[in-house]
Design an enzyme around this catalytic site. Structure first.
Site, PDB file in Angstrom:
ATOM      1  N   HIS A 137      49.999  49.832  31.331  1.00 48.66           N
ATOM      2  CA  HIS A 137      50.956  49.556  30.218  1.00 48.66           C
ATOM      3  C   HIS A 137      50.242  49.239  28.781  1.00 48.66           C
ATOM      4  O   HIS A 137      49.029  48.977  28.858  1.00 48.66           O
ATOM      5  CB  HIS A 137      51.968  48.547  30.481  1.00 48.66           C
ATOM      6  N   HIS A 159      46.417  49.361  29.921  1.00 50.22           N
ATOM      7  CA  HIS A 159      45.645  48.431  30.771  1.00 50.22           C
ATOM      8  C   HIS A 159      46.513  47.989  32.057  1.00 50.22           C
ATOM      9  O   HIS A 159      47.631  48.289  32.085  1.00 50.22           O
ATOM     10  CB  HIS A 159      44.963  46.997  30.013  1.00 50.22           C
ATOM     11  N   ASP A 190      50.981  46.428  25.649  1.00 47.81           N
ATOM     12  CA  ASP A 190      51.807  45.172  25.741  1.00 47.81           C
ATOM     13  C   ASP A 190      52.927  45.402  24.889  1.00 47.81           C
ATOM     14  O   ASP A 190      52.706  45.985  23.655  1.00 47.81           O
ATOM     15  CB  ASP A 190      51.032  44.106  25.277  1.00 47.81           C
ATOM     16  N   ARG A 228      46.724  33.310  27.021  1.00 40.39           N
ATOM     17  CA  ARG A 228      47.049  34.553  26.423  1.00 40.39           C
ATOM     18  C   ARG A 228      47.741  34.393  24.873  1.00 40.39           C
ATOM     19  O   ARG A 228      48.617  33.638  25.044  1.00 40.39           O
ATOM     20  CB  ARG A 228      48.071  35.417  27.314  1.00 40.39           C
TER      21      ARG A 228
END
Ligand code: OGA
Ligand code: MN
Length: 286
Positions: free
Chosen positions: A106, A260, A108, A277
């Site tokens: 995908h 990724h 993000d 994150r």
């Protein structure tokens, strides 16, 4: 610029290590420009051996643009809403963070109208087994995949727009049940199938099999196999970089340029993985 800083390309189409930069200190403009240039050029860069407070990590991320506030609030850091915990750690029978942040290929948050420019992960705990690191993250260049398309196909794709839906992927993998109500509130969005990078101007294939549910004005019988074919073209081995984590890594990836996937070869409670994150806001796609 910090004279000891060194950019070491990975040897793959994308990816580089940046050595000798200390993000805990305010970087001067020239040093940041060198990091940003490496990021634009290599799409995935890793700053090794960092020791950062949450404030220092957020301050570094802000150099790339506006830092987003986490909408999956139950995964947010308890004191810093800019930081999402990506982790398999359980406390009192509950996951402290997002356990399956990247189980399928995908880019993000493509299900938002202005998907993030960049995502940063800071490795706090990295799982290991008998001295071997687990939980690698794989990246693939959607730019190289576009460049590799036959010319006739490039022309066919020009102007096409795909429908991105957050629950598309979730339904397929059967994961993320806990946060589905929050995610389902996100309306469908359209993005060009071939996206121009807002900074480098390079074109990339911008579809993923999980999120994309169709192509505007095209029957599913034609659109779904086309989406699957495009997604498959991105993840060719020779377009990939495999990140092997070390504690203290700050990894940054360029969402318009790469896709990724996270490898889940570790398990709780035998292994602990904790990443901080941050996502840096992006702009409308074209
Ligand atoms: C993410 C993601 C991968 C990983 O945080 O967006 O895909 O290896 N994470 O945790
Ligand atoms: Mn991700």
């Amino acid at each position: 610029m910090d004279a000891s800083m060194q950019v070491v390309p990975s040897g793959s189409a994308i990816g580089a290590d940046i050595l000798g930069a200390d993000l805990s200190r305010g970087l001067d403009a020239a040093t940041f420009r060198a990091i940003e240039a490496a990021f634009n050029e290599r799409s995935v860069v890793c700053l090794r051996d960092q020791h950062l407070t949450e404030e220092q990590f957020i301050a570094f991320a802000k150099r790339f643009g506006e830092v987003e506030i986490i909408f999956l609030t139950h995964y947010a850091h308890p004191r810093y809403p800019e930081i999402m915990l990506v982790s398999n750690i359980q406390e009192n029978g509950r996951n402290i963070g997002h356990v399956d942040a990247g189980r399928v290929w995908h880019t993000d948050m493509s299900y938002t109208a202005t998907p993030p420019r960049a995502t940063l992960l800071y490795a706090i705990d990295v799982p290991e087994e008998a001295g071997r690191v687990l939980g690698d993250t794989l990246f693939a260049s959607a730019v190289a995949a576009y460049d590799g398309l036959p010319e006739a196909m490039k022309r066919r794709l020009e102007g096409l727009r795909a429908v991105h839906r957050v629950s598309g992927r979730r339904k397929k993998t059967g994961t993320g049940k806990e946060d589905n109500p929050l995610r389902d509130r996100q309306p469908d969005v359209l993005h060009p199938v071939i996206r121009t990078h807002p900074v480098t101007g390079r074109k990339a294939i911008y579809v993923s099999e999980g999120e994309c549910t169709g192509i505007v004005g095209m029957e599913d019988a034609e659109a779904l196999p086309l989406l699957a074919d495009l997604a498959q073209r991105i993840i060719r081995k020779d377009y990939q970089y495999r990140h092997r984590w070390r504690k203290g890594d700050v990894l940054i990836w360029d969402n318009p340029a790469v896709q990724h996937i996270a490898l889940r070869d570790y398990e709780w409670p035998r292994h602990r993985r904790l990443m901080h994150r941050i996502t840096v806001g992006g702009s409308a796609t074209y």
